[in-house]
Design a protein around this motif. Structure first.
Motif, PDB file in Angstrom:
ATOM      1  N   LEU A  79       0.833  -1.204   0.000  1.00 14.42           N
ATOM      2  CA  LEU A  79       0.000   0.000   0.000  1.00 14.42           C
ATOM      3  C   LEU A  79       0.867   1.253   0.000  1.00 14.42           C
ATOM      4  O   LEU A  79       0.625   2.195  -0.773  1.00 14.42           O
ATOM      5  N   PHE A  80       1.886   1.278   0.839  1.00 18.43           N
ATOM      6  CA  PHE A  80       2.739   2.453   0.959  1.00 18.43           C
ATOM      7  C   PHE A  80       3.433   2.768  -0.372  1.00 18.43           C
ATOM      8  O   PHE A  80       3.434   3.919  -0.823  1.00 18.43           O
ATOM      9  N   ASP A  81       3.987   1.755  -1.006  1.00 19.16           N
ATOM     10  CA  ASP A  81       4.726   1.972  -2.247  1.00 19.16           C
ATOM     11  C   ASP A  81       3.800   2.403  -3.392  1.00 19.16           C
ATOM     12  O   ASP A  81       4.110   3.341  -4.133  1.00 19.16           O
ATOM     13  N   LYS A  82       2.677   1.720  -3.534  1.00 19.33           N
ATOM     14  CA  LYS A  82       1.761   2.039  -4.634  1.00 19.33           C
ATOM     15  C   LYS A  82       1.179   3.440  -4.494  1.00 19.33           C
ATOM     16  O   LYS A  82       1.135   4.207  -5.467  1.00 19.33           O
ATOM     17  N   LEU A  83       0.737   3.786  -3.287  1.00 24.34           N
ATOM     18  CA  LEU A  83       0.114   5.087  -3.096  1.00 24.34           C
ATOM     19  C   LEU A  83       1.144   6.214  -3.194  1.00 24.34           C
ATOM     20  O   LEU A  83       0.866   7.267  -3.773  1.00 24.34           O
ATOM     21  N   SER A  84       2.330   5.997  -2.663  1.00 29.47           N
ATOM     22  CA  SER A  84       3.377   7.014  -2.723  1.00 29.47           C
ATOM     23  C   SER A  84       3.680   7.405  -4.163  1.00 29.47           C
ATOM     24  O   SER A  84       3.862   8.590  -4.492  1.00 29.47           O
ATOM     25  N   LYS A  85       3.738   6.422  -5.045  1.00 29.25           N
ATOM     26  CA  LYS A  85       4.051   6.677  -6.458  1.00 29.25           C
ATOM     27  C   LYS A  85       2.909   7.400  -7.178  1.00 29.25           C
ATOM     28  O   LYS A  85       3.145   8.074  -8.184  1.00 29.25           O
ATOM     29  N   ALA A  86       1.697   7.285  -6.674  1.00 25.48           N
ATOM     30  CA  ALA A  86       0.525   7.870  -7.343  1.00 25.48           C
ATOM     31  C   ALA A  86       0.189   9.275  -6.857  1.00 25.48           C
ATOM     32  O   ALA A  86      -0.642   9.950  -7.458  1.00 25.48           O
ATOM     33  N   LEU A  87       0.850   9.732  -5.799  1.00 24.93           N
ATOM     34  CA  LEU A  87       0.516  11.042  -5.230  1.00 24.93           C
ATOM     35  C   LEU A  87       1.115  12.174  -6.063  1.00 24.93           C
ATOM     36  O   LEU A  87       2.221  12.058  -6.575  1.00 24.93           O
ATOM     37  N   PRO A  88       0.402  13.297  -6.183  1.00 19.07           N
ATOM     38  CA  PRO A  88       0.888  14.437  -6.965  1.00 19.07           C
ATOM     39  C   PRO A  88       1.868  15.277  -6.160  1.00 19.07           C
ATOM     40  O   PRO A  88       2.010  15.090  -4.940  1.00 19.07           O
ATOM     41  N   PRO A  89       2.555  16.238  -6.806  1.00 17.25           N
ATOM     42  CA  PRO A  89       3.428  17.151  -6.068  1.00 17.25           C
ATOM     43  C   PRO A  89       2.647  17.892  -4.973  1.00 17.25           C
ATOM     44  O   PRO A  89       1.513  18.308  -5.180  1.00 17.25           O
ATOM     45  N   GLY A  90       3.276  18.018  -3.818  1.00 14.75           N
ATOM     46  CA  GLY A  90       2.610  18.680  -2.701  1.00 14.75           C
ATOM     47  C   GLY A  90       2.042  17.722  -1.678  1.00 14.75           C
ATOM     48  O   GLY A  90       1.679  18.132  -0.579  1.00 14.75           O
ATOM     49  N   VAL A  91       1.977  16.430  -2.034  1.00 18.37           N
ATOM     50  CA  VAL A  91       1.468  15.427  -1.092  1.00 18.37           C
ATOM     51  C   VAL A  91       2.499  14.317  -0.947  1.00 18.37           C
ATOM     52  O   VAL A  91       2.968  13.766  -1.949  1.00 18.37           O
ATOM     53  N   ARG A  92       2.855  14.024   0.294  1.00 25.02           N
ATOM     54  CA  ARG A  92       3.742  12.894   0.575  1.00 25.02           C
ATOM     55  C   ARG A  92       3.073  11.992   1.612  1.00 25.02           C
ATOM     56  O   ARG A  92       2.433  12.472   2.545  1.00 25.02           O
TER      57      ARG A  92
END
Length: 227
Positions: A79-92
């Motif tokens: 979950l962490f890896d997949k969602l991290s890669k899908a987030l736009p600039p400004g969200v971590r």
């Protein structure tokens, strides 16, 4: 079914989007990450996500919290890896941890927020110290909150659990403060800054203030650590 609590940021690139837009942004990221999000039933199903406390437009955050329900199990690293890669600039994505499906809603448990504020100030240290000490020592401060539909008086000191902290360097005032979030209401950092400027006569540029929410808590504990 499985539920995760996420700790995420809202950075400078998206500081001016609304809470609803931020929620939509997160939903789109979850879809891009192909996570098995759970949806409500009925005529208009919606993704089962929930947030702790809406962030004012123009305010950034180092620690926002969101609960996400999934319809099938997925391990935390995936979950962490997949969602991290899908987030736009400004969200971590900072943290993700599984919580009990019966855990109380974030909005019902959050009771305090911490903020860091940086803004221009033309006063010297003695003037700033005198004004902020007076503010801290005053037992009751009433502000007027106006909307297109109503005008309401708010007593803001009831929402400040401890004294405001500050330092001044090179005409830049740095303020740290905590604000209670209650079922009956709260106050906002900009309301406090307006009081410092208008009532305590600090020569500060409120319109140029950089406000960042640094934490959300329940009884002193960060929400990521609450089940």
């Amino acid at each position: 079914m499985i539920k995760y609590r996420l700790e995420i940021t809202k950075g400078e690139p998206i500081r001016y989007i609304s809470h609803l837009d931020f929620a939509s942004l997160m939903q789109r990221a979850i879809c891009r990450a192909h996570l098995p999000a759970a949806y409500s039933e009925g005529f208009n199903p919606h993704m089962k996500i929930s947030f702790a406390s809406a962030l004012s437009v123009g305010v950034t955050s180092d620690a926002e919290y969101m609960d996400l329900e999934l319809k099938k199990d997925i391990c935390q690293p995936e979950l962490f890896d997949k969602l991290s890669k899908a987030l736009p600039p400004g969200v971590r994505l900072l943290k993700a941890r599984q919580i009990d499906m019966r855990a109380k809603a974030l909005m019902s448990i959050v009771d305090e927020a911490s903020y860091s504020i940086v803004l221009p100030c033309q006063d010297d240290l003695n003037t700033v110290t005198e004004a902020i000490n007076k503010f801290n020592q005053t037992k009751e401060i009433v502000v007027v909150r106006e909307t297109p539909k109503k005008r309401k008086e708010i007593e803001i000191k009831q929402y400040l659990p401890k004294a405001m902290q500050y330092n001044l360097e090179d005409n830049t005032l740095n303020i740290s403060l905590n604000i209670k979030i209650t079922s009956t209401g709260t106050t906002k950092p900009n309301e406090i800054l307006d009081v410092l400027k208008n009532e305590y006569k600090l020569n500060i540029s409120v319109e140029n203030a950089l406000v960042c929410r640094t934490g959300l808590y329940h009884q002193g504990k960060a929400l990521i650590d609450i089940d």
